[in-house]
Write a protein that holds these residues in place. Structure first.
Motif, PDB file in Angstrom:
ATOM      1  N   LYS A 175     -45.062 -30.186 -51.804  1.00 25.99           N
ATOM      2  CA  LYS A 175     -44.203 -31.001 -52.881  1.00 25.99           C
ATOM      3  C   LYS A 175     -45.035 -32.152 -53.306  1.00 25.99           C
ATOM      4  O   LYS A 175     -46.172 -32.548 -52.681  1.00 25.99           O
ATOM      5  CB  LYS A 175     -42.898 -31.462 -52.157  1.00 25.99           C
ATOM      6  CG  LYS A 175     -41.915 -30.261 -51.774  1.00 25.99           C
ATOM      7  CD  LYS A 175     -41.700 -29.352 -52.912  1.00 25.99           C
ATOM      8  CE  LYS A 175     -40.831 -28.265 -52.142  1.00 25.99           C
ATOM      9  NZ  LYS A 175     -40.328 -27.047 -53.367  1.00 25.99           N
ATOM     10  N   ALA A 176     -44.602 -32.996 -54.377  1.00 21.79           N
ATOM     11  CA  ALA A 176     -45.202 -34.256 -54.792  1.00 21.79           C
ATOM     12  C   ALA A 176     -45.226 -35.190 -53.866  1.00 21.79           C
ATOM     13  O   ALA A 176     -46.249 -36.132 -53.837  1.00 21.79           O
ATOM     14  CB  ALA A 176     -44.494 -34.567 -56.027  1.00 21.79           C
ATOM     15  N   LEU A 177     -44.281 -35.447 -52.943  1.00 15.91           N
ATOM     16  CA  LEU A 177     -44.206 -36.630 -52.007  1.00 15.91           C
ATOM     17  C   LEU A 177     -45.220 -36.345 -50.793  1.00 15.91           C
ATOM     18  O   LEU A 177     -44.841 -35.497 -50.051  1.00 15.91           O
ATOM     19  CB  LEU A 177     -42.775 -37.013 -51.636  1.00 15.91           C
ATOM     20  CG  LEU A 177     -42.352 -38.162 -50.886  1.00 15.91           C
ATOM     21  CD1 LEU A 177     -43.050 -39.323 -51.748  1.00 15.91           C
ATOM     22  CD2 LEU A 177     -41.086 -38.473 -50.521  1.00 15.91           C
ATOM     23  N   HIS A 178     -46.110 -37.274 -50.559  1.00 15.25           N
ATOM     24  CA  HIS A 178     -46.882 -36.906 -49.401  1.00 15.25           C
ATOM     25  C   HIS A 178     -46.290 -37.141 -48.205  1.00 15.25           C
ATOM     26  O   HIS A 178     -45.560 -38.217 -47.861  1.00 15.25           O
ATOM     27  CB  HIS A 178     -47.969 -38.186 -49.412  1.00 15.25           C
ATOM     28  CG  HIS A 178     -49.368 -38.124 -48.433  1.00 15.25           C
ATOM     29  ND1 HIS A 178     -49.015 -38.068 -47.117  1.00 15.25           N
ATOM     30  CD2 HIS A 178     -50.480 -37.663 -48.765  1.00 15.25           C
ATOM     31  CE1 HIS A 178     -50.193 -37.899 -46.536  1.00 15.25           C
ATOM     32  NE2 HIS A 178     -51.132 -37.545 -47.703  1.00 15.25           N
ATOM     33  N   PRO A 179     -46.214 -36.355 -47.147  1.00 10.36           N
ATOM     34  CA  PRO A 179     -45.407 -36.385 -45.907  1.00 10.36           C
ATOM     35  C   PRO A 179     -45.714 -37.672 -44.818  1.00 10.36           C
ATOM     36  O   PRO A 179     -44.836 -38.014 -44.505  1.00 10.36           O
ATOM     37  CB  PRO A 179     -45.962 -35.157 -45.238  1.00 10.36           C
ATOM     38  CG  PRO A 179     -46.907 -34.501 -45.718  1.00 10.36           C
ATOM     39  CD  PRO A 179     -47.237 -35.178 -47.338  1.00 10.36           C
ATOM     40  N   SER A 180     -46.929 -38.106 -45.174  1.00  7.58           N
ATOM     41  CA  SER A 180     -47.097 -39.329 -44.147  1.00  7.58           C
ATOM     42  C   SER A 180     -46.504 -40.538 -44.690  1.00  7.58           C
ATOM     43  O   SER A 180     -45.883 -41.479 -43.985  1.00  7.58           O
ATOM     44  CB  SER A 180     -48.814 -39.734 -44.184  1.00  7.58           C
ATOM     45  OG  SER A 180     -49.139 -38.634 -43.536  1.00  7.58           O
ATOM     46  N   TYR A 181     -46.368 -40.555 -46.025  1.00  6.92           N
ATOM     47  CA  TYR A 181     -45.820 -41.863 -46.573  1.00  6.92           C
ATOM     48  C   TYR A 181     -44.423 -41.538 -46.390  1.00  6.92           C
ATOM     49  O   TYR A 181     -43.423 -42.604 -45.991  1.00  6.92           O
ATOM     50  CB  TYR A 181     -46.094 -42.010 -48.120  1.00  6.92           C
ATOM     51  CG  TYR A 181     -47.459 -42.487 -48.414  1.00  6.92           C
ATOM     52  CD1 TYR A 181     -47.633 -43.684 -48.452  1.00  6.92           C
ATOM     53  CD2 TYR A 181     -48.563 -41.566 -48.337  1.00  6.92           C
ATOM     54  CE1 TYR A 181     -49.163 -44.248 -48.514  1.00  6.92           C
ATOM     55  CE2 TYR A 181     -49.889 -41.841 -48.482  1.00  6.92           C
ATOM     56  CZ  TYR A 181     -50.033 -43.156 -48.821  1.00  6.92           C
ATOM     57  OH  TYR A 181     -51.533 -43.385 -49.000  1.00  6.92           O
ATOM     58  N   PHE A 182     -43.788 -40.593 -46.748  1.00  6.09           N
ATOM     59  CA  PHE A 182     -42.316 -40.246 -46.700  1.00  6.09           C
ATOM     60  C   PHE A 182     -41.886 -40.420 -45.173  1.00  6.09           C
ATOM     61  O   PHE A 182     -41.008 -40.854 -44.603  1.00  6.09           O
ATOM     62  CB  PHE A 182     -41.893 -38.897 -47.144  1.00  6.09           C
ATOM     63  CG  PHE A 182     -40.270 -38.726 -47.302  1.00  6.09           C
ATOM     64  CD1 PHE A 182     -39.719 -39.731 -48.110  1.00  6.09           C
ATOM     65  CD2 PHE A 182     -39.680 -37.664 -46.585  1.00  6.09           C
ATOM     66  CE1 PHE A 182     -38.082 -39.643 -48.105  1.00  6.09           C
ATOM     67  CE2 PHE A 182     -38.264 -37.531 -46.876  1.00  6.09           C
ATOM     68  CZ  PHE A 182     -37.535 -38.565 -47.702  1.00  6.09           C
ATOM     69  N   SER A 183     -42.761 -39.914 -44.066  1.00  8.48           N
ATOM     70  CA  SER A 183     -42.517 -39.954 -42.740  1.00  8.48           C
ATOM     71  C   SER A 183     -42.091 -41.575 -42.345  1.00  8.48           C
ATOM     72  O   SER A 183     -41.456 -41.980 -41.455  1.00  8.48           O
ATOM     73  CB  SER A 183     -43.697 -39.411 -41.999  1.00  8.48           C
ATOM     74  OG  SER A 183     -43.194 -39.576 -40.325  1.00  8.48           O
ATOM     75  N   MET A 184     -43.365 -42.391 -42.946  1.00  8.01           N
ATOM     76  CA  MET A 184     -43.150 -43.836 -42.758  1.00  8.01           C
ATOM     77  C   MET A 184     -41.990 -44.269 -43.088  1.00  8.01           C
ATOM     78  O   MET A 184     -41.048 -45.224 -42.582  1.00  8.01           O
ATOM     79  CB  MET A 184     -44.389 -44.652 -43.503  1.00  8.01           C
ATOM     80  CG  MET A 184     -44.286 -46.120 -43.091  1.00  8.01           C
ATOM     81  SD  MET A 184     -46.001 -46.795 -43.626  1.00  8.01           S
ATOM     82  CE  MET A 184     -45.736 -46.119 -45.477  1.00  8.01           C
ATOM     83  N   TYR A 185     -41.464 -44.030 -44.466  1.00  9.04           N
ATOM     84  CA  TYR A 185     -40.124 -44.308 -44.924  1.00  9.04           C
ATOM     85  C   TYR A 185     -38.976 -44.078 -43.918  1.00  9.04           C
ATOM     86  O   TYR A 185     -38.014 -44.738 -43.688  1.00  9.04           O
ATOM     87  CB  TYR A 185     -39.833 -43.713 -46.427  1.00  9.04           C
ATOM     88  CG  TYR A 185     -40.683 -43.903 -47.429  1.00  9.04           C
ATOM     89  CD1 TYR A 185     -41.695 -44.958 -47.411  1.00  9.04           C
ATOM     90  CD2 TYR A 185     -40.733 -43.171 -48.631  1.00  9.04           C
ATOM     91  CE1 TYR A 185     -42.694 -45.308 -48.247  1.00  9.04           C
ATOM     92  CE2 TYR A 185     -41.566 -43.637 -49.708  1.00  9.04           C
ATOM     93  CZ  TYR A 185     -42.563 -44.533 -49.507  1.00  9.04           C
ATOM     94  OH  TYR A 185     -43.298 -44.804 -50.494  1.00  9.04           O
ATOM     95  N   LEU A 186     -38.826 -42.699 -43.636  1.00 10.55           N
ATOM     96  CA  LEU A 186     -38.010 -42.458 -42.670  1.00 10.55           C
ATOM     97  C   LEU A 186     -37.778 -43.077 -41.573  1.00 10.55           C
ATOM     98  O   LEU A 186     -36.955 -43.468 -40.550  1.00 10.55           O
ATOM     99  CB  LEU A 186     -37.805 -40.685 -42.378  1.00 10.55           C
ATOM    100  CG  LEU A 186     -37.663 -39.856 -43.576  1.00 10.55           C
ATOM    101  CD1 LEU A 186     -38.222 -38.460 -43.061  1.00 10.55           C
ATOM    102  CD2 LEU A 186     -36.456 -39.986 -43.938  1.00 10.55           C
ATOM    103  N   GLY A 187     -39.087 -43.547 -40.881  1.00 10.66           N
ATOM    104  CA  GLY A 187     -39.156 -44.436 -39.641  1.00 10.66           C
ATOM    105  C   GLY A 187     -38.643 -45.563 -40.043  1.00 10.66           C
ATOM    106  O   GLY A 187     -37.829 -46.333 -39.113  1.00 10.66           O
ATOM    107  N   PHE A 188     -38.808 -46.439 -41.240  1.00 13.72           N
ATOM    108  CA  PHE A 188     -38.202 -47.461 -41.480  1.00 13.72           C
ATOM    109  C   PHE A 188     -36.934 -47.588 -41.340  1.00 13.72           C
ATOM    110  O   PHE A 188     -35.851 -48.510 -41.146  1.00 13.72           O
ATOM    111  CB  PHE A 188     -38.577 -48.222 -42.593  1.00 13.72           C
ATOM    112  CG  PHE A 188     -38.383 -49.733 -42.820  1.00 13.72           C
ATOM    113  CD1 PHE A 188     -38.410 -50.543 -41.891  1.00 13.72           C
ATOM    114  CD2 PHE A 188     -37.771 -49.937 -43.999  1.00 13.72           C
ATOM    115  CE1 PHE A 188     -37.958 -51.910 -42.175  1.00 13.72           C
ATOM    116  CE2 PHE A 188     -37.359 -51.330 -44.335  1.00 13.72           C
ATOM    117  CZ  PHE A 188     -37.386 -52.311 -43.312  1.00 13.72           C
ATOM    118  N   CYS A 189     -36.105 -46.212 -41.879  1.00 15.39           N
ATOM    119  CA  CYS A 189     -34.867 -45.990 -42.064  1.00 15.39           C
ATOM    120  C   CYS A 189     -34.208 -45.828 -40.686  1.00 15.39           C
ATOM    121  O   CYS A 189     -33.002 -46.707 -40.302  1.00 15.39           O
ATOM    122  CB  CYS A 189     -34.410 -44.749 -42.614  1.00 15.39           C
ATOM    123  SG  CYS A 189     -34.818 -44.655 -44.301  1.00 15.39           S
ATOM    124  N   ALA A 190     -34.781 -45.431 -39.782  1.00 17.86           N
ATOM    125  CA  ALA A 190     -34.286 -45.617 -38.121  1.00 17.86           C
ATOM    126  C   ALA A 190     -34.254 -46.937 -37.370  1.00 17.86           C
ATOM    127  O   ALA A 190     -33.485 -47.326 -37.007  1.00 17.86           O
ATOM    128  CB  ALA A 190     -35.195 -44.736 -37.319  1.00 17.86           C
TER     129      ALA A 190
END
Length: 450
Positions: A175-190
C-alpha cells in the motif's frame, strides 16, 4: 420562571449555561491541530493543506487580536536545528535541486517550533483532543487497509483466518503507507494509551486503556517492522518503571505488576504461535552472523509479496551500513552537503559491489549515519546537541510521555531515515514541538486567554 432578582438561574437555564460552558471550553486551536496531525496517516497532500490552514489561522488570529510575541530565539533554533543545519550545508552540495527538495520537505521542522513557541504564550492546548484524534486516525486507517484485504464472505471459515494472519505481516508494504512509519505511529498510540491509563482514576477506565494498549501492540505486530516495535516496547518499559516509581503502596504495585505480567505472557504466546516476518528475520540474522546459510522459518511467498531470501540478502541493512560508513570516513569533517548523499552513496555501492542497492537508490536506513554523512562532524555535533536538549527538557519537566515519545522516535532512527520523508518529519516535529515548548510538565487543558 427563574427569580432574576436573586441572581440565580432555574434548573433549565442552569443546564443550558453548563452546556454553553462546555462548548466555550472546546479549544478550537486544539481541534485544528488535532485535525492537522490526524490527516497525516491518510494523505500527505491533505496534511500539507491542513498545516497551511493551521498556520494561516494562527497568524490571522494574531493580527486580529494584535498579539505581541517575544520569540525565545535560543529555544526556537534548538527546536528547529535540523532545518537550519540542512540550510547551512546546502552550499556544499553539487546537486542543489535535491538539496532544495529536501529543505522543502523539512520546512515543517522550522514551522512547528515557530508555531508552538507562539501558541503556548497565550493558549494552553488541550492535549487530549490531539491524542484522541491521532489514535482514532491511526486505528481507522488500519481498519481501512484491513477492509481492503479481507474477503468478508470467508470470515466464518476458521482456516481462512490462518491465511489472514500470515498475510497481515506484509500487506502494508503493498500500500501507499510505509510500514515502518505507520508502525511508529501505532507505537505512539500505545504510549498515548499508557498516558491515559496513568491518569485514570477508576478501575473501568484503567482496564479500558490497558486493553487498548495491547490492541495497538497486536496490530502493530502485524506490520512486521522490527525496530519500531522494539522501540515501542522499550518506551513502554520506561513508562512502567517510571509509573511504578511514582505509585505509592506495595498493594498497588503488586496488582500493577501482576496485570502487566499476565498481559506480557499472553502477548508472548501470540508472538510465538502466529507466523510472522519478525521471527523469520530474527532467524535469518542469527544464521547470517553465525556463518550459516539462511533458512526460512516460513516461506516468504506465503506473505503475499515478491519478497524472498535472495532479496533479503541483497537489501540487507548490514551491506548498506558498511557502504555508508565507508562514505562517512571519506567525508568525516564537513560531509557531502545536504543534496549529494544519494549520488555519493550510489557510487559507494558500486565500489563495494552492490549494484542492486545503487539501482534502488537505497538510503542509509539510519538517520544518524545520514546526517553524519551529509553534515560531517560539525553539523552532526550540532544536531546531537539539539537532541540532547530535547531529552534534557523532558527530564527537567518530569514528563514521562515526552520521554517515551523521544525513546520511540530516536530508536526508530537507528534503522530508518525518519526525518527524510514527510511522514516522519511532520510526526516528529509536531509532537516534539508540542512537548518541547509547553511550559508545564504536561500540556494543560484550558481555553485560550485573550
Amino acid at each position: 420562571m427563574p427569580n432574576l432578582t436573586s441572581g440565580r438561574l432555574g434548573p433549565v437555564q442552569n443546564s443550558k449555561m453548563k452546556h454553553v460552558g462546555v462548548f466555550m471550553r472546546v479549544n478550537l486551536l486544539s481541534i485544528a491541530m488535532a485535525l492537522c496531525i490526524g490527516l497525516l496517516p491518510w494523505n500527505e497532500k491533505w496534511n500539507t493543506i491542513s498545516i497551511i490552514v493551521l498556520f494561516a489561522g494562527v497568524l490571522f488570529d494574531a493580527v486580529i487580536k494584535k498579539r505581541k510575541y517575544r520569540l525565545d530565539l535560543k529555544r526556537f533554533f534548538v527546536g528547529s536545528g535540523v532545518f537550519f543545519v540542512a540550510l547551512l550545508w546546502l552550499p556544499l552540495s553539487d546537486d542543489l535541486s535535491t538539496g532544495w527538495s529536501y529543505l522543502e520537505r523539512l520546512l515543517t521542522a522550522a514551522l512547528f517550533p515557530l508555531l508552538f513557541s507562539m501558541v503556548v504564550k497565550y493558549c494552553k492546548l488541550n492535549i487530549r483532543y490531539i491524542f484522541f484524534a491521532f489514535m482514532a486516525s491511526c486505528l481507522f486507517r488500519y481498519l481501512f487497509f484491513l477492509g481492503g484485504l479481507l474477503e468478508f464472505e470467508l470470515l466464518f471459515i476458521l482456516d481462512y483466518w490462518n491465511e489472514v494472519l500470515i498475510q497481515f505481516n506484509q500487506f502494508f508494504k503493498q500500500k501507499a503507507l510505509h510500514p515502518s512509519y505507520f508502525s511508529m505511529y501505532l507505537g505512539f498510540c500505545a504510549i498515548i494509551c499508557f498516558y491515559f491509563y496513568s491518569i485514570s482514576k477508576s478501575l473501568r477506565q484503567r482496564s479500558f486503556w490497558i486493553g487498548s494498549l495491547f490492541v495497538f501492540l497486536l496490530i502493530n505486530l502485524t506490520l512486521a517492522s522490527k525496530m519500531p516495535f522494539v522501540a515501542t516496547i522499550a518506551a513502554l518499559i520506561f513508562g512502567v518503571a517510571f509509573h511504578l516509581y511514582k505509585t505509592s503502596g506495595s498493594r498497588g504495585r503488586k496488582r500493577y505488576i501482576v496485570g502487566l505480567v499476565v498481559g506480557l505472557v499472553a502477548f508472548g504466546v501470540y508472538i510465538y504461535k502466529v507466523p510472522n516476518v519478525i521471527k523469520q528475520d530474527i532467524g535469518n540474522y542469527y544464521d547470517y552472523f553465525s556463518g550459516k546459510n539462511s533458512e526460512s522459518l516460513y516461506d516468504y511467498n506465503q506473505y503475499g509479496t515478491n519478497y524472498s531470501l535472495e532479496t533479503w540478502n541483497r537489501t540487507n541493512r548490514i551491506h548498506i551500513w558498511k557502504s555508508s560508513i565507508s562514505l562517512l570516513k571519506a567525508n568525516f569533517l564537513l560531509g557531502v552537503g545536504t543534496g549529494d548523499i544519494r549520488a555519493e552513496l550510489n557510487n559507494q555501492y558500486l565500489v563495494d559491489g552492490h549494484p542492486y542497492l545503487s539501482n534502488k537508490d537505497a538510503n542509509t536506513h539510519n538517520q544518524y549515519l545520514d546526517y553524519f554523512i551529509k553534515f560531517g562532524i560539525f553539523g552532526f555535533g550540532i544536531l546531537l546537541f539539539c537532541f540532547y536538549t530535547y531529552v534534557k527538557s523532558a527530564l527537567n519537566k518530569s514528563n514521562p510521555t515526552y520521554l517515551m515519545f523521544l525513546i520511540l522516535a530516536l530508536m526508530c532512527m537507528f534503522t530508518e531515515n525518519i526525518l527524510s520523508r514527510q511522514l516522519g518529519i511532520v510526526f516528529f516535529f509536531f509532537f516534539q514541538s508540542l512537548f518541547f515548548f509547553s511550559e508545564s510538565k504536561e500540556v494543560k487543558t484550558s481555553a485560550c486567554t485573550n
